[in-house]
Design a protein around this motif. Structure first.
Motif, PDB file in Angstrom:
ATOM      1  N   GLU A 329       0.836  -1.205   0.000  1.00 38.90           N
ATOM      2  CA  GLU A 329       0.000   0.000   0.000  1.00 38.90           C
ATOM      3  C   GLU A 329       0.870   1.254   0.000  1.00 38.90           C
ATOM      4  N   ALA A 330       1.944   1.220   0.786  1.00 32.36           N
ATOM      5  CA  ALA A 330       2.826   2.387   0.826  1.00 32.36           C
ATOM      6  C   ALA A 330       3.517   2.599  -0.518  1.00 32.36           C
ATOM      7  N   LEU A 331       3.953   1.519  -1.167  1.00 34.64           N
ATOM      8  CA  LEU A 331       4.582   1.674  -2.484  1.00 34.64           C
ATOM      9  C   LEU A 331       3.578   2.154  -3.520  1.00 34.64           C
ATOM     10  N   THR A 332       2.329   1.730  -3.408  1.00 37.37           N
ATOM     11  CA  THR A 332       1.287   2.245  -4.303  1.00 37.37           C
ATOM     12  C   THR A 332       1.107   3.740  -4.111  1.00 37.37           C
ATOM     13  N   ASN A 333       1.116   4.198  -2.846  1.00 34.31           N
ATOM     14  CA  ASN A 333       1.009   5.638  -2.575  1.00 34.31           C
ATOM     15  C   ASN A 333       2.199   6.396  -3.147  1.00 34.31           C
ATOM     16  N   VAL A 334       3.403   5.789  -3.050  1.00 31.26           N
ATOM     17  CA  VAL A 334       4.588   6.434  -3.608  1.00 31.26           C
ATOM     18  C   VAL A 334       4.412   6.657  -5.100  1.00 31.26           C
ATOM     19  N   ALA A 335       3.924   5.625  -5.792  1.00 28.52           N
ATOM     20  CA  ALA A 335       3.760   5.727  -7.237  1.00 28.52           C
ATOM     21  C   ALA A 335       2.673   6.721  -7.631  1.00 28.52           C
ATOM     22  N   LYS A 336       1.589   6.777  -6.846  1.00 27.68           N
ATOM     23  CA  LYS A 336       0.450   7.607  -7.224  1.00 27.68           C
ATOM     24  C   LYS A 336       0.600   9.065  -6.824  1.00 27.68           C
ATOM     25  N   HIS A 337       1.162   9.317  -5.661  1.00 30.09           N
ATOM     26  CA  HIS A 337       1.051  10.666  -5.092  1.00 30.09           C
ATOM     27  C   HIS A 337       2.375  11.379  -4.860  1.00 30.09           C
ATOM     28  N   SER A 338       3.490  10.662  -4.744  1.00 33.21           N
ATOM     29  CA  SER A 338       4.701  11.313  -4.238  1.00 33.21           C
ATOM     30  C   SER A 338       5.537  11.980  -5.328  1.00 33.21           C
ATOM     31  N   ASP A 361      10.649   7.575   0.726  1.00 33.05           N
ATOM     32  CA  ASP A 361      10.747   8.004  -0.671  1.00 33.05           C
ATOM     33  C   ASP A 361      11.276   9.424  -0.728  1.00 33.05           C
ATOM     34  N   ASP A 362      11.789   9.807  -1.892  1.00 31.74           N
ATOM     35  CA  ASP A 362      12.365  11.149  -2.074  1.00 31.74           C
ATOM     36  C   ASP A 362      11.421  12.069  -2.841  1.00 31.74           C
ATOM     37  N   GLY A 363      10.116  11.889  -2.631  1.00 31.51           N
ATOM     38  CA  GLY A 363       9.122  12.653  -3.362  1.00 31.51           C
ATOM     39  C   GLY A 363       8.862  14.028  -2.800  1.00 31.51           C
ATOM     40  N   ILE A 364       7.709  14.580  -3.180  1.00 29.14           N
ATOM     41  CA  ILE A 364       7.379  15.964  -2.845  1.00 29.14           C
ATOM     42  C   ILE A 364       6.843  16.129  -1.432  1.00 29.14           C
ATOM     43  N   GLY A 365       6.515  15.022  -0.739  1.00 28.31           N
ATOM     44  CA  GLY A 365       6.030  15.113   0.632  1.00 28.31           C
ATOM     45  C   GLY A 365       4.602  15.638   0.711  1.00 28.31           C
ATOM     46  N   SER A 373      -5.476   8.990   0.997  1.00 30.30           N
ATOM     47  CA  SER A 373      -4.328   8.372   0.338  1.00 30.30           C
ATOM     48  C   SER A 373      -4.110   6.925   0.756  1.00 30.30           C
ATOM     49  N   GLY A 374      -5.021   6.368   1.505  1.00 31.43           N
ATOM     50  CA  GLY A 374      -4.882   4.984   1.933  1.00 31.43           C
ATOM     51  C   GLY A 374      -4.154   4.821   3.248  1.00 31.43           C
ATOM     52  N   ASP A 396       7.722  19.400   0.488  1.00 29.80           N
ATOM     53  CA  ASP A 396       8.964  19.235  -0.285  1.00 29.80           C
ATOM     54  C   ASP A 396       9.703  17.957   0.079  1.00 29.80           C
ATOM     55  N   GLY A 397       9.089  17.126   0.948  1.00 28.24           N
ATOM     56  CA  GLY A 397       9.627  15.804   1.221  1.00 28.24           C
ATOM     57  C   GLY A 397      10.842  15.822   2.131  1.00 28.24           C
ATOM     58  N   PRO A 398      11.418  14.656   2.384  1.00 26.83           N
ATOM     59  CA  PRO A 398      10.950  13.335   1.935  1.00 26.83           C
ATOM     60  C   PRO A 398       9.822  12.813   2.832  1.00 26.83           C
ATOM     61  N   THR A 399       9.276  11.653   2.479  1.00 28.76           N
ATOM     62  CA  THR A 399       8.212  11.017   3.254  1.00 28.76           C
ATOM     63  C   THR A 399       8.734   9.720   3.854  1.00 28.76           C
ATOM     64  N   LEU A 400       8.411   9.529   5.132  1.00 28.12           N
ATOM     65  CA  LEU A 400       8.814   8.310   5.828  1.00 28.12           C
ATOM     66  C   LEU A 400       7.604   7.740   6.556  1.00 28.12           C
ATOM     67  N   VAL A 401       7.290   6.487   6.289  1.00 30.91           N
ATOM     68  CA  VAL A 401       6.248   5.762   7.007  1.00 30.91           C
ATOM     69  C   VAL A 401       6.944   4.753   7.915  1.00 30.91           C
ATOM     70  N   HIS A 402       6.757   4.901   9.218  1.00 31.45           N
ATOM     71  CA  HIS A 402       7.389   4.039  10.219  1.00 31.45           C
ATOM     72  C   HIS A 402       6.312   3.182  10.872  1.00 31.45           C
ATOM     73  N   VAL A 403       6.459   1.880  10.777  1.00 32.59           N
ATOM     74  CA  VAL A 403       5.443   0.941  11.271  1.00 32.59           C
ATOM     75  C   VAL A 403       6.091   0.015  12.306  1.00 32.59           C
TER      76      VAL A 403
END
Length: 407
Positions: A329-338, A361-365, A373-374, A396-403
């Motif tokens: 799910e997190a990788l799907t969010n990276v592809a769709k939104h980041s 990821d090194d996206g836009i945050g 966004s799931g 401006d990123g980056p985004t980190l999901v910690h589980v």
């Protein structure tokens, strides 16, 4: 609607409430609270004095131990008294003592959390609640008797004036039944909150939730197996038959075009079914474990994914399934939104018995769970296993999901 406690009784119609036994039961409960609190004060003071006086002897220590254990007696009496204003029985939270003898009983009880919680209640009851009970009971009694018996008490007023006090005392007595019952209900609720075996229902809810999760995963595997061994095999056979028929038909004929179209549709349906099976429960996760399943998910992700998986081997099925779908799910969010050029997945276990998974990821945050966004569903999935999800996604990123998921 059946009334089970004093607070529910307050919602009855006044005529029904005043004719019921709840005001009298509430008054009896508060009177008992005054007596119990007074007895507790006397007993604790006596035990402390005895322990202090006899502290030079070994037996003086027994006075202090008895003071600690006095909460057990107070709590036992309180559980019986609660039945006056709360018909739901309050169970005893103490566990059976595994050993025999007084020493084993004392050591076991002194280590129980319930013993210290009951001691706290005894102190609160004796130090605060019993005085409030006394204030309500004696304040109410003084007000009622002072008005109803005004002609006998007041000598320097004409009889006609004191009769008005008596007449006013009748509705006042009726009205005061409500605050007495309300305080008794609130008092009982506080006692129940402190003395109830608070973990019993929570543990049962947790266990039932775990059973539901396990049953759900078993059902997912059954569906995946049925689709894989049933529908998928039939679609493969159908695709092969259409392919063979396509080869035997003359090129350019109307039948050949229809069979070719059907063949393409069968292959597309097979592809869709395989994606569906992977979404229900990936076979690689069952056969080879979490690391292999994450590796396969990373290999098919739209963005390059770096992996750092330090896992000790197979984990419990529920943990593996949850962690896998968190990553996908997190990788799907990276592809769709980041808008990221690259992502990374790190997973390891700690000495505290927890699985840590981080997706970076090194996206836009600027990821916001409220925007659909799931991430909310991801957090709900992890919460089923008492895990936690932490999101860091500045503009401006980056985004980190910690589980974190307990093993």
């Amino acid at each position: 609607m059946p009334v089970r406690n004093a607070l529910e009784a307050l919602s009855l119609r006044p005529t029904v409430f005043l004719r019921s036994a709840w005001p009298w039961r509430s008054l009896a409960y508060l009177l008992g609270g005054v007596l119990l609190g007074s007895a507790t004060i006397l007993a604790v003071v006596g035990l402390l004095l005895a322990g202090t006086v006899l502290s030079v002897l070994v037996i003086g220590f027994a006075g202090y131990v008895a003071t600690v254990l006095s909460g057990i007696v107070v709590a036992r009496v309180e559980r019986r008294r609660l039945r006056l204003v709360d018909e739901e029985e309050l169970s005893d939270p103490h566990q059976p003592v595994p050993g025999k003898g007084l020493r084993a009983w004392l050591m076991f009880r002194l280590r129980e959390q319930a013993t210290w919680r009951e001691l706290g209640y005894a102190m609160v009851s004796a130090g605060v609640l019993c005085w409030m009970d006394a204030l309500v009971v004696f304040g109410t009694g003084y007000t009622v008797l002072g008005t109803l018996l005004a002609p006998l008490i007041i000598d320097d007023e004409p009889l006609s004036n004191t009769i008005w006090f008596t007449l006013a005392g009748i509705p006042l007595t009726v009205i005061l039944a409500y605050p007495i019952t309300a305080w008794a209900g609130a008092r009982a609720a506080m006692a129940r909150a402190i003395l109830a075996p608070r973990d019993d229902r929570l543990v049962e809810v947790t266990r039932s939730r775990a059973r539901l999760v396990d049953a759900f995963e078993v059902e997912r595997r059954r569906i995946e197996r049925d689709l894989h061994d049933g529908a998928q095999q039939r679609l493969v056979a159908l695709s092969m038959q259409l392919g063979m028929a396509r080869l035997e038909l003359p090129a350019g004929s109307a039948a050949a075009s229809s069979v070719a179209a059907a063949h393409d549709l069968a292959k597309q349906a097979l592809t869709d079914l395989r994606e569906l099976i992977r979404g229900v429960h990936p076979k690689v996760l069952t056969d080879r474990g979490l690391a292999a399943a994450i590796g396969e998910a990373a290999s098919t992700a739209p963005v390059p994914v770096d992996l750092d998986l330090r896992l000790p081997g197979r984990l419990s099925p529920a943990v593996e399934v949850t962690a896998y779908f968190v990553v996908t799910e997190a990788l799907t969010n990276v592809a769709k939104h980041s808008g990221a050029d690259r992502a990374a997945v790190t997973a390891w276990t700690t000495d505290r018995g927890r699985l840590i998974v981080e997706i970076h990821d090194d996206g836009i945050g600027g990821a916001d769970p409220a925007e659909g966004s799931g991430l909310v569903g991801l957090a709900d999935r992890v919460a089923v296993l008492d895990g936690t999800v932490t999101l860091s996604s500045p503009e401006d990123g980056p985004t980190l999901v910690h589980v974190e998921i307990p093993l």
